[in-house]
Enzyme design. Structure first.
Site, PDB file in Angstrom:
ATOM      1  N   THR A  28      61.954  22.795 -13.408  1.00 56.63           N
ATOM      2  CA  THR A  28      62.837  23.362 -14.757  1.00 56.63           C
ATOM      3  C   THR A  28      61.935  22.966 -15.894  1.00 56.63           C
ATOM      4  O   THR A  28      61.542  21.637 -16.016  1.00 56.63           O
ATOM      5  CB  THR A  28      64.257  23.151 -14.743  1.00 56.63           C
ATOM      6  OG1 THR A  28      64.786  23.808 -13.713  1.00 56.63           O
ATOM      7  CG2 THR A  28      64.960  23.696 -16.114  1.00 56.63           C
ATOM      8  N   ASP A  84      59.354  14.357 -18.476  1.00 56.82           N
ATOM      9  CA  ASP A  84      59.522  14.046 -19.809  1.00 56.82           C
ATOM     10  C   ASP A  84      58.582  12.603 -20.245  1.00 56.82           C
ATOM     11  O   ASP A  84      57.874  12.358 -21.036  1.00 56.82           O
ATOM     12  CB  ASP A  84      60.939  13.884 -20.323  1.00 56.82           C
ATOM     13  CG  ASP A  84      61.775  14.970 -20.125  1.00 56.82           C
ATOM     14  OD1 ASP A  84      61.244  16.035 -20.658  1.00 56.82           O
ATOM     15  OD2 ASP A  84      62.540  15.019 -19.385  1.00 56.82           O
ATOM     16  N   LYS A  94      63.045  12.328 -16.194  1.00 58.53           N
ATOM     17  CA  LYS A  94      63.365  13.921 -16.216  1.00 58.53           C
ATOM     18  C   LYS A  94      64.580  14.253 -16.704  1.00 58.53           C
ATOM     19  O   LYS A  94      65.625  13.322 -16.740  1.00 58.53           O
ATOM     20  CB  LYS A  94      63.091  14.299 -14.707  1.00 58.53           C
ATOM     21  CG  LYS A  94      61.697  14.192 -14.428  1.00 58.53           C
ATOM     22  CD  LYS A  94      61.532  14.796 -12.864  1.00 58.53           C
ATOM     23  CE  LYS A  94      62.177  16.173 -12.947  1.00 58.53           C
ATOM     24  NZ  LYS A  94      61.665  17.185 -13.643  1.00 58.53           N
ATOM     25  N   GLY A  97      65.588  18.903 -20.170  1.00 61.12           N
ATOM     26  CA  GLY A  97      66.055  20.294 -20.107  1.00 61.12           C
ATOM     27  C   GLY A  97      67.587  20.394 -19.425  1.00 61.12           C
ATOM     28  O   GLY A  97      68.090  21.481 -19.360  1.00 61.12           O
ATOM     29  N   GLU A 103      67.537  18.896  -9.890  1.00 64.18           N
ATOM     30  CA  GLU A 103      65.681  18.511  -9.712  1.00 64.18           C
ATOM     31  C   GLU A 103      65.608  17.581  -8.838  1.00 64.18           C
ATOM     32  O   GLU A 103      64.854  17.368  -7.765  1.00 64.18           O
ATOM     33  CB  GLU A 103      65.287  18.028 -11.114  1.00 64.18           C
ATOM     34  CG  GLU A 103      64.938  19.439 -12.080  1.00 64.18           C
ATOM     35  CD  GLU A 103      64.635  18.820 -13.497  1.00 64.18           C
ATOM     36  OE1 GLU A 103      64.182  19.624 -14.271  1.00 64.18           O
ATOM     37  OE2 GLU A 103      64.749  17.913 -13.711  1.00 64.18           O
ATOM     38  N   LYS A 121      52.370  12.657 -21.641  1.00 65.47           N
ATOM     39  CA  LYS A 121      53.651  12.101 -20.896  1.00 65.47           C
ATOM     40  C   LYS A 121      53.331  10.967 -20.203  1.00 65.47           C
ATOM     41  O   LYS A 121      54.287  10.207 -19.711  1.00 65.47           O
ATOM     42  CB  LYS A 121      54.053  13.283 -19.868  1.00 65.47           C
ATOM     43  CG  LYS A 121      54.287  14.548 -20.439  1.00 65.47           C
ATOM     44  CD  LYS A 121      55.655  14.369 -21.389  1.00 65.47           C
ATOM     45  CE  LYS A 121      56.228  15.914 -21.946  1.00 65.47           C
ATOM     46  NZ  LYS A 121      55.113  16.481 -22.861  1.00 65.47           N
TER      47      LYS A 121
END
Length: 218
Positions: A28, A84, A94, A97, A103, A121
């Site tokens: 995602t 991220d 992560k 979102g 995930e 990142k």
């Protein structure tokens, strides 16, 4: 080259990790969206996908790509998602979102986790990006107090509800030197569904889009 262009080239490079006839786990976020769009070009070569969020499922279906429930799939050869932050051990943060729980489940069920990102990142120490934590609503204040004891500054993500009906606390101010231990400690707090550290199940491959092409870390 823009960050989006770097994300796109990393996402397209992930197609090399997709075997014919496979069911593909799909993540995602903005980089995962580039991967979904690229996957549409080879949709005739795969059996289908498992999505980590309702948003990704909708985008996949919009391309005519089958989306299966994870419970209906025996195994996932590969999972492709963004991050991220990543350190050099391919441990990740992560959840920017908000889909971190699904995930993490899809990543755990997959034999290989391919992470795609732009080169901004990659960091030496995780924590500059606020660590997302999915929390059952009634436990929000309790969990926040416990996170302060761990050295963080939790902030409720305003007007956001996860696909699972929960809230997210974004924890600022952490310097994460032992990601595996912190992941376990936070997950052991009553009321925490999971947190955005992917350290106990890190990425297997990190594809970084750079101004000079795609860099591969393993």
């Amino acid at each position: 080259m823009t960050r989006d262009e770097q994300k796109k080239q990393a996402a397209e490079a992930a197609l090399d990790h997709i075997d014919a006839g496979a069911v593909v786990g799909v993540g995602t976020g903005s980089t995962a969206n580039f991967f979904i769009d690229a996957l549409a070009r080879i949709k005739h070569r795969i059996e289908g996908t498992v999505a980590s969020s309702e948003a990704s499922a909708a985008r996949l279906k919009g391309h005519g790509i089958p989306v299966f429930d994870l419970n209906a799939v025996d195994e996932l050869p590969v999972y492709v998602d963004g991050a991220d932050e990543s350190n050099h051990y391919l441990q990740l943060i992560k959840g920017g979102g908000g889909a971190l729980t699904r995930e993490k489940i899809v990543a755990a069920a997959s034999r290989k986790f391919v992470c795609v990102a732009d080169d901004s990142k990659l960091v030496d120490v995780l924590g500059k990006f606020p660590l997302p934590i999915e929390v059952i609503p009634m436990a929000r204040s309790y969990v926040a107090r416990e996170l302060v004891k761990l050295g963080g500054r939790p902030v409720l993500r305003d007007k956001f509800v996860t696909d699972n009906g929960n809230v997210i606390l974004d924890v600022h101010g952490l310097t994460i030197l032992d990601a595996g231990t912190l992941e376990a400690d936070i997950n052991n707090l009553a009321g925490v569904v999971t947190n955005g550290l992917f350290a106990r199940r890190p990425a297997d491959v990190l594809l970084l889009g750079t101004a000079n092409g795609v860099r591969t870390l393993t």
